[in-house]
Motif scaffolding. Sequence first.
Motif, short mmCIF file in Angstrom:
data_model
loop_
_atom_site.label_atom_id
_atom_site.label_comp_id
_atom_site.label_asym_id
_atom_site.label_seq_id
_atom_site.Cartn_x
_atom_site.Cartn_y
_atom_site.Cartn_z
N LEU A 7 -6.25 -33.33 11.65
CA LEU A 7 -5.80 -34.62 12.18
C LEU A 7 -4.31 -34.59 12.51
O LEU A 7 -3.90 -35.07 13.57
CB LEU A 7 -6.08 -35.73 11.18
CG LEU A 7 -7.52 -36.22 11.05
CD1 LEU A 7 -7.64 -37.19 9.87
CD2 LEU A 7 -7.98 -36.90 12.34
N VAL B 109 -9.68 -46.91 8.91
CA VAL B 109 -10.81 -46.02 9.10
C VAL B 109 -11.07 -45.29 7.79
O VAL B 109 -10.33 -44.37 7.42
CB VAL B 109 -10.55 -45.02 10.24
CG1 VAL B 109 -11.78 -44.14 10.45
CG2 VAL B 109 -10.18 -45.75 11.53
N LEU C 281 -12.81 -39.09 15.09
CA LEU C 281 -11.85 -40.04 14.55
C LEU C 281 -10.71 -40.31 15.54
O LEU C 281 -10.31 -41.46 15.76
CB LEU C 281 -11.27 -39.52 13.24
CG LEU C 281 -12.21 -39.47 12.03
CD1 LEU C 281 -11.53 -38.77 10.86
CD2 LEU C 281 -12.66 -40.86 11.63
N THR D 260 -13.27 -43.24 17.33
CA THR D 260 -13.12 -44.36 16.40
C THR D 260 -11.87 -45.17 16.72
O THR D 260 -11.94 -46.40 16.87
CB THR D 260 -13.05 -43.85 14.95
OG1 THR D 260 -14.20 -43.04 14.69
CG2 THR D 260 -13.01 -45.01 13.98
N PHE E 286 -13.28 -42.75 6.05
CA PHE E 286 -14.28 -41.76 6.43
C PHE E 286 -14.67 -40.84 5.29
O PHE E 286 -15.41 -39.86 5.50
CB PHE E 286 -13.79 -40.95 7.63
CG PHE E 286 -12.61 -40.05 7.36
CD1 PHE E 286 -12.80 -38.73 6.97
CD2 PHE E 286 -11.32 -40.51 7.48
CE1 PHE E 286 -11.72 -37.90 6.71
CE2 PHE E 286 -10.23 -39.69 7.23
CZ PHE E 286 -10.44 -38.37 6.84
N VAL F 268 -2.19 -40.63 7.77
CA VAL F 268 -3.28 -39.74 7.36
C VAL F 268 -3.20 -39.58 5.85
O VAL F 268 -2.26 -38.96 5.34
CB VAL F 268 -3.19 -38.38 8.06
CG1 VAL F 268 -4.30 -37.45 7.55
CG2 VAL F 268 -3.27 -38.53 9.57
N TYR G 129 -6.16 -43.34 8.70
CA TYR G 129 -7.33 -42.49 8.50
C TYR G 129 -7.38 -42.14 7.01
O TYR G 129 -6.53 -41.41 6.51
CB TYR G 129 -7.24 -41.22 9.34
CG TYR G 129 -7.34 -41.47 10.83
CD1 TYR G 129 -8.52 -41.94 11.40
CD2 TYR G 129 -6.25 -41.24 11.68
CE1 TYR G 129 -8.62 -42.17 12.76
CE2 TYR G 129 -6.36 -41.46 13.05
CZ TYR G 129 -7.54 -41.93 13.58
OH TYR G 129 -7.64 -42.16 14.93
N ASP G 130 -8.39 -42.65 6.33
CA ASP G 130 -8.44 -42.55 4.87
C ASP G 130 -9.73 -41.88 4.41
O ASP G 130 -10.81 -42.48 4.45
CB ASP G 130 -8.33 -43.95 4.26
CG ASP G 130 -8.08 -43.94 2.77
OD1 ASP G 130 -8.51 -42.98 2.11
OD2 ASP G 130 -7.47 -44.89 2.25
#
Length: 325
Positions: free
Chosen positions: A157, A236, A131, A135, A238, A146, A214-215
């Motif tokens: 992350l 994103v 990620l 990504t 994921f 995040v 980032y989800d």
Amino acid sequence: MPSAVRIHELGGPEVLKFEEIAVGSPGPGEVKVRHTAIGLNFIDTYFRSGLYPAPNGLPFIPGNEAAGVIVEVGAGVTDFVPGDRVAYGTALGAYCAERVMSAAPLLKLPASIPDETAAAMMLKGMTARYLLRQTYPVKAGDTILVQAAAGGVGLILCQWASHLGATVIGTVGSAEKGELARANGATYVINYRDEDFVARVKEITEGALCDVVYDGVGQATYPASLDCLRPRGMFVSFGNASGAIQNFSLLALSQKGSLYATRPTLFTHVATRDALVANAKDLFEVVGSGVVKIAVDQRYKLADAAEAHRELEARRTTGSTVLLP
């Protein structure tokens, strides 16, 4: 006989059945592994419920992540010998005391990384690596959001992105989880139960918004996550911790600023041996150096896997959880 958790029908945690199994000898290209610790991940619940179909149908043993010791190798296996400490994060069938499996997904563990740490970090840590490095390659000066920052992937992350020089905004569901996210690199923490996270992101960034979101939550944070992105920012998705996103709108991406959106998976990012080794090498380096610390916050007996699933789905866990054979 060795024990395992098997699924004979799809459904809730109650379908996880603790049973004895027969484990044979490894064939060509295979090894027998005795597990010392097994990782718990949200993807395990997706296979259990049927959201993700098991490749070989029912019954099956869930789990993709574990650490252990090789006890026997099959013909043609040259990279491993009995006694090697190994771990993996992409091989369905981990909820067991022993298994015969292909040697291809296995990685030798550095002496600096304990078994429980390895079992807690392989799937989540390799996910965080692709990620952050593939990504959307996070760089110094970026602002990232995040979702579920106190979860297993979220904590990794936050630490890793902070090390890369990003400003990290994390969402959490409680004050306790907020403190945990902050202690692990989140610059700002938003308790989504008390605050409108979109409004708070706008406030924190003074309207500039985020370069990437980032989800791993899914349904509960869509489409609001899109409203946290700057023009041409990247969404994103994921994971589906709250359920899969329904009725995704491509048109919304244009209306909200020519946004990018992707739904990646770890498995395609480590589909070759070279890609797997490169990913794991980066992960071992940041964990071994102390840049990223892996929090094993819950431990359950393998026989209690159903209870572990209930706690995970109720969002009552933090960091990583391991099952112990």
